[in-house]
Design a protein around this motif. Sequence first.
Motif, PDB file in Angstrom:
ATOM      1  N   THR A   1      44.341  39.146  31.122  1.00  0.00           N
ATOM      2  CA  THR A   1      45.323  39.868  29.992  1.00  0.00           C
ATOM      3  C   THR A   1      45.595  40.290  28.958  1.00  0.00           C
ATOM      4  O   THR A   1      46.844  41.482  28.845  1.00  0.00           O
ATOM      5  CB  THR A   1      45.333  38.063  29.719  1.00  0.00           C
ATOM      6  N   ALA A   2      44.426  41.559  28.838  1.00  0.00           N
ATOM      7  CA  ALA A   2      44.326  42.621  27.857  1.00  0.00           C
ATOM      8  C   ALA A   2      44.546  43.971  29.467  1.00  0.00           C
ATOM      9  O   ALA A   2      45.313  44.587  28.552  1.00  0.00           O
ATOM     10  CB  ALA A   2      43.719  42.351  26.911  1.00  0.00           C
ATOM     11  N   LEU A   3      44.361  43.848  29.573  1.00  0.00           N
ATOM     12  CA  LEU A   3      44.155  44.985  30.536  1.00  0.00           C
ATOM     13  C   LEU A   3      46.084  45.827  31.033  1.00  0.00           C
ATOM     14  O   LEU A   3      45.121  47.695  30.833  1.00  0.00           O
ATOM     15  CB  LEU A   3      43.874  44.905  32.032  1.00  0.00           C
ATOM     16  N   PRO A   4      46.248  45.351  31.111  1.00  0.00           N
ATOM     17  CA  PRO A   4      47.434  46.169  31.294  1.00  0.00           C
ATOM     18  C   PRO A   4      48.377  47.193  30.092  1.00  0.00           C
ATOM     19  O   PRO A   4      49.068  47.832  30.206  1.00  0.00           O
ATOM     20  CB  PRO A   4      48.940  45.154  31.981  1.00  0.00           C
ATOM     21  N   SER A   5      47.696  46.456  28.696  1.00  0.00           N
ATOM     22  CA  SER A   5      48.410  46.905  28.129  1.00  0.00           C
ATOM     23  C   SER A   5      47.118  48.229  27.525  1.00  0.00           C
ATOM     24  O   SER A   5      47.444  49.006  26.832  1.00  0.00           O
ATOM     25  CB  SER A   5      48.499  46.181  26.329  1.00  0.00           C
ATOM     26  N   ILE A   6      46.339  48.934  28.218  1.00  0.00           N
ATOM     27  CA  ILE A   6      45.331  49.045  27.434  1.00  0.00           C
ATOM     28  C   ILE A   6      44.995  50.446  28.530  1.00  0.00           C
ATOM     29  O   ILE A   6      45.124  50.206  30.207  1.00  0.00           O
ATOM     30  CB  ILE A   6      44.019  48.976  26.827  1.00  0.00           C
ATOM     31  N   ASP A   7      44.372  51.986  28.053  1.00  0.00           N
ATOM     32  CA  ASP A   7      44.515  52.808  29.637  1.00  0.00           C
ATOM     33  C   ASP A   7      43.574  52.300  30.294  1.00  0.00           C
ATOM     34  O   ASP A   7      42.366  51.608  29.832  1.00  0.00           O
ATOM     35  CB  ASP A   7      44.352  54.004  28.949  1.00  0.00           C
ATOM     36  N   GLN A   8      43.613  52.983  31.116  1.00  0.00           N
ATOM     37  CA  GLN A   8      42.303  52.201  32.753  1.00  0.00           C
ATOM     38  C   GLN A   8      41.377  52.956  32.671  1.00  0.00           C
ATOM     39  O   GLN A   8      40.115  52.665  32.789  1.00  0.00           O
ATOM     40  CB  GLN A   8      42.776  52.424  34.033  1.00  0.00           C
ATOM     41  N   GLY A   9      41.571  53.853  32.058  1.00  0.00           N
ATOM     42  CA  GLY A   9      40.534  54.732  31.209  1.00  0.00           C
ATOM     43  C   GLY A   9      39.278  54.123  30.349  1.00  0.00           C
ATOM     44  O   GLY A   9      38.386  54.465  30.512  1.00  0.00           O
ATOM     45  N   LEU A  10      39.827  52.786  30.153  1.00  0.00           N
ATOM     46  CA  LEU A  10      38.255  52.432  29.040  1.00  0.00           C
ATOM     47  C   LEU A  10      37.973  51.254  29.023  1.00  0.00           C
ATOM     48  O   LEU A  10      37.487  50.833  29.279  1.00  0.00           O
ATOM     49  CB  LEU A  10      39.598  52.181  27.906  1.00  0.00           C
ATOM     50  N   TRP A  11      38.663  51.274  30.976  1.00  0.00           N
ATOM     51  CA  TRP A  11      37.516  49.858  31.449  1.00  0.00           C
ATOM     52  C   TRP A  11      37.685  49.782  33.052  1.00  0.00           C
ATOM     53  O   TRP A  11      36.503  49.391  33.522  1.00  0.00           O
ATOM     54  CB  TRP A  11      39.014  48.336  31.274  1.00  0.00           C
ATOM     55  N   VAL A  12      38.088  50.829  33.586  1.00  0.00           N
ATOM     56  CA  VAL A  12      38.152  51.713  35.009  1.00  0.00           C
ATOM     57  C   VAL A  12      36.344  51.606  35.434  1.00  0.00           C
ATOM     58  O   VAL A  12      35.670  51.034  35.521  1.00  0.00           O
ATOM     59  CB  VAL A  12      39.223  51.709  36.263  1.00  0.00           C
ATOM     60  N   PRO A  13      35.660  52.919  34.577  1.00  0.00           N
ATOM     61  CA  PRO A  13      34.491  53.048  34.687  1.00  0.00           C
ATOM     62  C   PRO A  13      33.260  51.940  34.392  1.00  0.00           C
ATOM     63  O   PRO A  13      32.480  51.799  34.705  1.00  0.00           O
ATOM     64  CB  PRO A  13      34.644  54.281  33.017  1.00  0.00           C
ATOM     65  N   ARG A  14      33.733  51.290  33.277  1.00  0.00           N
ATOM     66  CA  ARG A  14      32.655  49.857  32.867  1.00  0.00           C
ATOM     67  C   ARG A  14      32.501  49.267  34.443  1.00  0.00           C
ATOM     68  O   ARG A  14      31.033  48.642  34.818  1.00  0.00           O
ATOM     69  CB  ARG A  14      33.325  49.546  32.009  1.00  0.00           C
ATOM     70  N   VAL A  15      34.083  48.665  34.923  1.00  0.00           N
ATOM     71  CA  VAL A  15      33.580  47.994  35.884  1.00  0.00           C
ATOM     72  C   VAL A  15      32.968  48.186  37.224  1.00  0.00           C
ATOM     73  O   VAL A  15      31.944  47.892  37.314  1.00  0.00           O
ATOM     74  CB  VAL A  15      34.916  47.777  36.719  1.00  0.00           C
ATOM     75  N   ARG A  16      32.687  49.887  37.590  1.00  0.00           N
ATOM     76  CA  ARG A  16      32.369  50.595  38.234  1.00  0.00           C
ATOM     77  C   ARG A  16      31.204  51.055  38.349  1.00  0.00           C
ATOM     78  O   ARG A  16      30.293  50.296  39.092  1.00  0.00           O
ATOM     79  CB  ARG A  16      33.281  51.847  38.205  1.00  0.00           C
ATOM     80  N   GLU A  17      30.505  50.924  37.003  1.00  0.00           N
ATOM     81  CA  GLU A  17      29.322  50.079  36.599  1.00  0.00           C
ATOM     82  C   GLU A  17      28.602  49.422  36.873  1.00  0.00           C
ATOM     83  O   GLU A  17      27.727  49.502  36.691  1.00  0.00           O
ATOM     84  CB  GLU A  17      29.083  51.363  35.607  1.00  0.00           C
ATOM     85  N   THR A  18      29.342  48.119  36.331  1.00  0.00           N
ATOM     86  CA  THR A  18      28.684  47.180  36.296  1.00  0.00           C
ATOM     87  C   THR A  18      28.094  46.590  37.940  1.00  0.00           C
ATOM     88  O   THR A  18      28.260  46.463  38.824  1.00  0.00           O
ATOM     89  CB  THR A  18      29.524  46.202  35.776  1.00  0.00           C
ATOM     90  N   ASP A  19      27.429  45.734  37.939  1.00  0.00           N
ATOM     91  CA  ASP A  19      26.313  45.318  38.810  1.00  0.00           C
ATOM     92  C   ASP A  19      26.941  43.980  38.949  1.00  0.00           C
ATOM     93  O   ASP A  19      27.665  43.708  41.050  1.00  0.00           O
ATOM     94  CB  ASP A  19      25.122  44.837  38.611  1.00  0.00           C
ATOM     95  N   VAL A  20      28.343  43.399  38.034  1.00  0.00           N
ATOM     96  CA  VAL A  20      28.379  41.766  38.832  1.00  0.00           C
ATOM     97  C   VAL A  20      29.266  40.869  38.199  1.00  0.00           C
ATOM     98  O   VAL A  20      29.085  41.424  36.785  1.00  0.00           O
ATOM     99  CB  VAL A  20      27.065  40.876  38.700  1.00  0.00           C
ATOM    100  N   LEU A  21      30.305  40.773  38.736  1.00  0.00           N
ATOM    101  CA  LEU A  21      31.014  39.650  38.059  1.00  0.00           C
ATOM    102  C   LEU A  21      31.510  37.784  37.681  1.00  0.00           C
ATOM    103  O   LEU A  21      31.274  37.995  38.879  1.00  0.00           O
ATOM    104  CB  LEU A  21      32.615  40.627  38.129  1.00  0.00           C
ATOM    105  N   LEU A  22      31.457  38.427  36.735  1.00  0.00           N
ATOM    106  CA  LEU A  22      30.711  36.011  37.174  1.00  0.00           C
ATOM    107  C   LEU A  22      32.142  36.514  36.385  1.00  0.00           C
ATOM    108  O   LEU A  22      32.681  36.446  35.472  1.00  0.00           O
ATOM    109  CB  LEU A  22      29.771  36.151  35.380  1.00  0.00           C
ATOM    110  N   VAL A  23      33.232  34.874  37.424  1.00  0.00           N
ATOM    111  CA  VAL A  23      35.102  34.586  37.040  1.00  0.00           C
ATOM    112  C   VAL A  23      34.709  33.471  36.685  1.00  0.00           C
ATOM    113  O   VAL A  23      34.312  32.551  37.754  1.00  0.00           O
ATOM    114  CB  VAL A  23      35.592  34.908  38.405  1.00  0.00           C
TER     115      VAL A  23
END
Length: 223
Positions: free
Chosen positions: A78-100
């Motif tokens: 819910t926070a992601l639309p309010s921040i620049d993608q450069g702040l979170w997309v690289p972190r997601v790309r380098e992460t091994d697993v997403l726990l949902v």
Amino acid sequence: MKLLLTSGGVTNASIRDALVEMLGKPIADSSALCIPTAMYGHPRNGPGERAWRFISGQQPGNPMVDLGWRSMGVLELTALPSIDQGLWVPRVRETDVLLVAGGDVLYLCHWMQESGLTDLLPSLSDTVWVGLSAGSMVMTREVGEDFIQWRPPTGDDSTLGLVDFSICPHLVSDGMPGNTMAEAEQWAAGISGPAYAIDDQTAIKVVDGTIEVVSEGHWKQLV
């Protein structure tokens, strides 16, 4: 993306072994981000103690965050639309697993789309998605009316359809809290495609389109 679709988390050795195989390395050498978003839209979860318990790994009955990861972070959709993608997309790309986390499946689906995470998924070929209940169901083609509490402003009740089947989680024996086989079969009668009922000791592993049920409990393919 590699999918480990669970009902109750990484609850036994067979599911854990499947996760390690998908990672290609030990959990202790792997990085993770947890996604609590679905919890906020569910009437029995909501913001507060249960979301904190998931994020902090204080849910002993649903092992996810507390498996001994090398690193752990929080990805709040819910926070992601309010921040620049450069702040979170690289972190997601380098992460091994997403726990949902589990919670409300349509609320999670809505914020996956609104945040841009859905658009990112096709490029995450080596990432493992570990879903818990709604975190698993969001990847399916259809959830059925029984599992809908919240609806997006558009009224759309579709999910992502990244797998060609549906899931009824929390399969239990008669008289226990959860979904009985009779209830699962009634639910499946309203589903248009293949469907599985799985208990909390079961997961569905999907890698390169190949489906494998991993279980130390009970499950049934219903359609």
